[in-house]
Design a protein around this motif. Structure first.
Motif, PDB file in Angstrom:
ATOM      1  N   GLY A   1       0.792  -1.223   0.000  1.00  0.00           N
ATOM      2  CA  GLY A   1       0.000   0.000   0.000  1.00  0.00           C
ATOM      3  C   GLY A   1       0.818   1.264   0.000  1.00  0.00           C
ATOM      4  N   PHE A   2       2.109   1.152  -0.347  1.00  0.00           N
ATOM      5  CA  PHE A   2       3.005   2.303  -0.270  1.00  0.00           C
ATOM      6  C   PHE A   2       2.499   3.487  -1.104  1.00  0.00           C
ATOM      7  N   ARG A   3       2.155   3.247  -2.344  1.00  0.00           N
ATOM      8  CA  ARG A   3       1.688   4.346  -3.210  1.00  0.00           C
ATOM      9  C   ARG A   3       0.369   4.921  -2.732  1.00  0.00           C
ATOM     10  N   LEU A   4      -0.497   4.065  -2.262  1.00  0.00           N
ATOM     11  CA  LEU A   4      -1.780   4.541  -1.740  1.00  0.00           C
ATOM     12  C   LEU A   4      -1.555   5.380  -0.483  1.00  0.00           C
ATOM     13  N   ASN A   5      -0.614   4.963   0.352  1.00  0.00           N
ATOM     14  CA  ASN A   5      -0.279   5.729   1.547  1.00  0.00           C
ATOM     15  C   ASN A   5       0.273   7.096   1.169  1.00  0.00           C
ATOM     16  N   LEU A   6       1.126   7.139   0.159  1.00  0.00           N
ATOM     17  CA  LEU A   6       1.650   8.429  -0.307  1.00  0.00           C
ATOM     18  C   LEU A   6       0.530   9.302  -0.854  1.00  0.00           C
ATOM     19  N   ALA A   7      -0.406   8.702  -1.548  1.00  0.00           N
ATOM     20  CA  ALA A   7      -1.536   9.462  -2.087  1.00  0.00           C
ATOM     21  C   ALA A   7      -2.368  10.060  -0.951  1.00  0.00           C
ATOM     22  N   VAL A   8      -2.592   9.279   0.098  1.00  0.00           N
ATOM     23  CA  VAL A   8      -3.342   9.782   1.257  1.00  0.00           C
ATOM     24  C   VAL A   8      -2.579  10.924   1.909  1.00  0.00           C
ATOM     25  N   GLU A   9      -1.278  10.733   2.125  1.00  0.00           N
ATOM     26  CA  GLU A   9      -0.480  11.783   2.762  1.00  0.00           C
ATOM     27  C   GLU A   9      -0.379  13.029   1.901  1.00  0.00           C
ATOM     28  N   GLY A  10      -0.616  12.890   0.615  1.00  0.00           N
ATOM     29  CA  GLY A  10      -0.575  14.043  -0.282  1.00  0.00           C
ATOM     30  C   GLY A  10      -1.878  14.821  -0.338  1.00  0.00           C
ATOM     31  N   THR A  11      -2.917  14.311   0.319  1.00  0.00           N
ATOM     32  CA  THR A  11      -4.189  15.031   0.304  1.00  0.00           C
ATOM     33  C   THR A  11      -4.158  16.191   1.280  1.00  0.00           C
ATOM     34  N   SER A  12      -4.961  17.205   0.976  1.00  0.00           N
ATOM     35  CA  SER A  12      -5.062  18.341   1.902  1.00  0.00           C
ATOM     36  C   SER A  12      -6.502  18.810   2.067  1.00  0.00           C
ATOM     37  N   THR A  13      -7.429  18.144   1.399  1.00  0.00           N
ATOM     38  CA  THR A  13      -8.832  18.532   1.512  1.00  0.00           C
ATOM     39  C   THR A  13      -9.707  17.296   1.660  1.00  0.00           C
ATOM     40  N   PHE A  14     -10.899  17.524   2.162  1.00  0.00           N
ATOM     41  CA  PHE A  14     -11.885  16.451   2.291  1.00  0.00           C
ATOM     42  C   PHE A  14     -12.159  15.811   0.928  1.00  0.00           C
ATOM     43  N   GLU A  15     -12.330  16.648  -0.084  1.00  0.00           N
ATOM     44  CA  GLU A  15     -12.679  16.148  -1.410  1.00  0.00           C
ATOM     45  C   GLU A  15     -11.617  15.197  -1.947  1.00  0.00           C
ATOM     46  N   GLN A  16     -10.336  15.552  -1.767  1.00  0.00           N
ATOM     47  CA  GLN A  16      -9.246  14.693  -2.244  1.00  0.00           C
ATOM     48  C   GLN A  16      -9.251  13.349  -1.516  1.00  0.00           C
TER      49      GLN A  16
ATOM     50  N   LYS B   1     -10.513   3.392  -3.421  1.00  0.00           N
ATOM     51  CA  LYS B   1      -9.252   2.645  -3.544  1.00  0.00           C
ATOM     52  C   LYS B   1      -8.841   2.068  -2.187  1.00  0.00           C
ATOM     53  N   ILE B   2      -9.009   2.873  -1.133  1.00  0.00           N
ATOM     54  CA  ILE B   2      -8.656   2.404   0.212  1.00  0.00           C
ATOM     55  C   ILE B   2      -9.565   1.240   0.595  1.00  0.00           C
ATOM     56  N   GLN B   3     -10.859   1.390   0.340  1.00  0.00           N
ATOM     57  CA  GLN B   3     -11.820   0.348   0.669  1.00  0.00           C
ATOM     58  C   GLN B   3     -11.498  -0.944  -0.084  1.00  0.00           C
ATOM     59  N   SER B   4     -11.129  -0.815  -1.341  1.00  0.00           N
ATOM     60  CA  SER B   4     -10.773  -1.977  -2.139  1.00  0.00           C
ATOM     61  C   SER B   4      -9.522  -2.662  -1.583  1.00  0.00           C
ATOM     62  N   ALA B   5      -8.571  -1.880  -1.120  1.00  0.00           N
ATOM     63  CA  ALA B   5      -7.302  -2.438  -0.629  1.00  0.00           C
ATOM     64  C   ALA B   5      -7.437  -3.100   0.743  1.00  0.00           C
ATOM     65  N   VAL B   6      -8.220  -2.504   1.644  1.00  0.00           N
ATOM     66  CA  VAL B   6      -8.299  -3.038   3.007  1.00  0.00           C
ATOM     67  C   VAL B   6      -9.560  -3.848   3.267  1.00  0.00           C
ATOM     68  N   GLY B   7     -10.550  -3.700   2.412  1.00  0.00           N
ATOM     69  CA  GLY B   7     -11.813  -4.410   2.594  1.00  0.00           C
ATOM     70  C   GLY B   7     -12.846  -3.523   3.268  1.00  0.00           C
ATOM     71  N   PRO B   8     -14.113  -3.816   3.020  1.00  0.00           N
ATOM     72  CA  PRO B   8     -15.185  -2.967   3.542  1.00  0.00           C
ATOM     73  C   PRO B   8     -15.263  -2.926   5.067  1.00  0.00           C
ATOM     74  N   ASP B   9     -14.941  -4.029   5.735  1.00  0.00           N
ATOM     75  CA  ASP B   9     -15.022  -4.039   7.197  1.00  0.00           C
ATOM     76  C   ASP B   9     -14.020  -3.072   7.818  1.00  0.00           C
ATOM     77  N   LYS B  10     -12.775  -3.143   7.364  1.00  0.00           N
ATOM     78  CA  LYS B  10     -11.750  -2.262   7.908  1.00  0.00           C
ATOM     79  C   LYS B  10     -11.965  -0.813   7.481  1.00  0.00           C
ATOM     80  N   ALA B  11     -12.566  -0.600   6.327  1.00  0.00           N
ATOM     81  CA  ALA B  11     -12.790   0.755   5.816  1.00  0.00           C
ATOM     82  C   ALA B  11     -14.027   1.412   6.416  1.00  0.00           C
ATOM     83  N   ALA B  12     -14.798   0.682   7.196  1.00  0.00           N
ATOM     84  CA  ALA B  12     -16.044   1.230   7.754  1.00  0.00           C
ATOM     85  C   ALA B  12     -15.788   2.449   8.643  1.00  0.00           C
ATOM     86  N   ALA B  13     -14.740   2.410   9.447  1.00  0.00           N
ATOM     87  CA  ALA B  13     -14.433   3.556  10.320  1.00  0.00           C
ATOM     88  C   ALA B  13     -14.094   4.794   9.483  1.00  0.00           C
TER      89      ALA B  13
END
Length: 161
Positions: free
Chosen positions: A119-134, A141-153
């Motif tokens: 998830g390195f690239r996805l983590n970089l993408a998250v850290e590169g966000t600065s707004t709610f919309e981004q 993508k996060i939900q797909s990578a970690v699964g719906p249960d973990k993404a629920a929070a």
């Protein structure tokens, strides 16, 4: 004390417009809204309080101000409480987009960091966000990578209950 990256901090992380020492950059990356200043210093990376002070003085980090969102006046059974899948919804009463971003960002970084190298690239993408919309755009993508249960929070932090 817990610090989080400011919008300026996210921009600087992306464009490297402010020259940071390797220690400062390491410290800066570790501030995800979950780790305290002491935890970052004790991470064993040679980070000293002066490095952190300078990041705060530069406006790259700020202290998290804990706010309890006001309850939404929307009743659970009303159609407005069930947004269409994938639709960006207006912030619930009492919770701005900025507050939702501040609530969701630490969860998103924790989820993507837990993926390791996968998830390195996805983590970089998250850290590169600065707004709610981004951050909201990255949710599928996060939900797909970690699964719906973990993404629920994360979904609750982004969309609301």
């Amino acid at each position: 004390m817990i610090l989080i990256k400011t919008e300026t901090g996210h921009r600087v992380l992306k464009d490297r417009s402010v020259r940071l020492t390797p220690r400062q950059r390491s410290a800066f990356i570790l501030f995800d809204g979950r780790r305290s200043v002491n935890e970052v210093i004790e991470a064993g990376m040679g980070i000293v309080p002066e490095d952190i002070d300078q990041l705060v003085e530069l406006g790259l980090l700020e202290q998290i101000v804990s706010q309890v969102p006001a309850p939404s006046p929307v009743q659970a059974d009303s159609p407005a409480s069930h947004p269409a899948p994938g639709a960006a919804t207006p912030p619930p009463s009492g919770r701005s987009s900025q507050q939702r971003y501040k609530d969701a960002y630490p969860i998103a970084t924790q989820l993507t960091a837990s993926l390791g190298l996968r998830g390195f690239r996805l983590n970089l993408a998250v850290e590169g966000t600065s707004t709610f919309e981004q951050l909201h755009e990255l949710f599928p993508k996060i939900q797909s990578a970690v699964g719906p249960d973990k993404a629920a929070a994360l979904e609750r932090a982004l969309i609301g209950d």
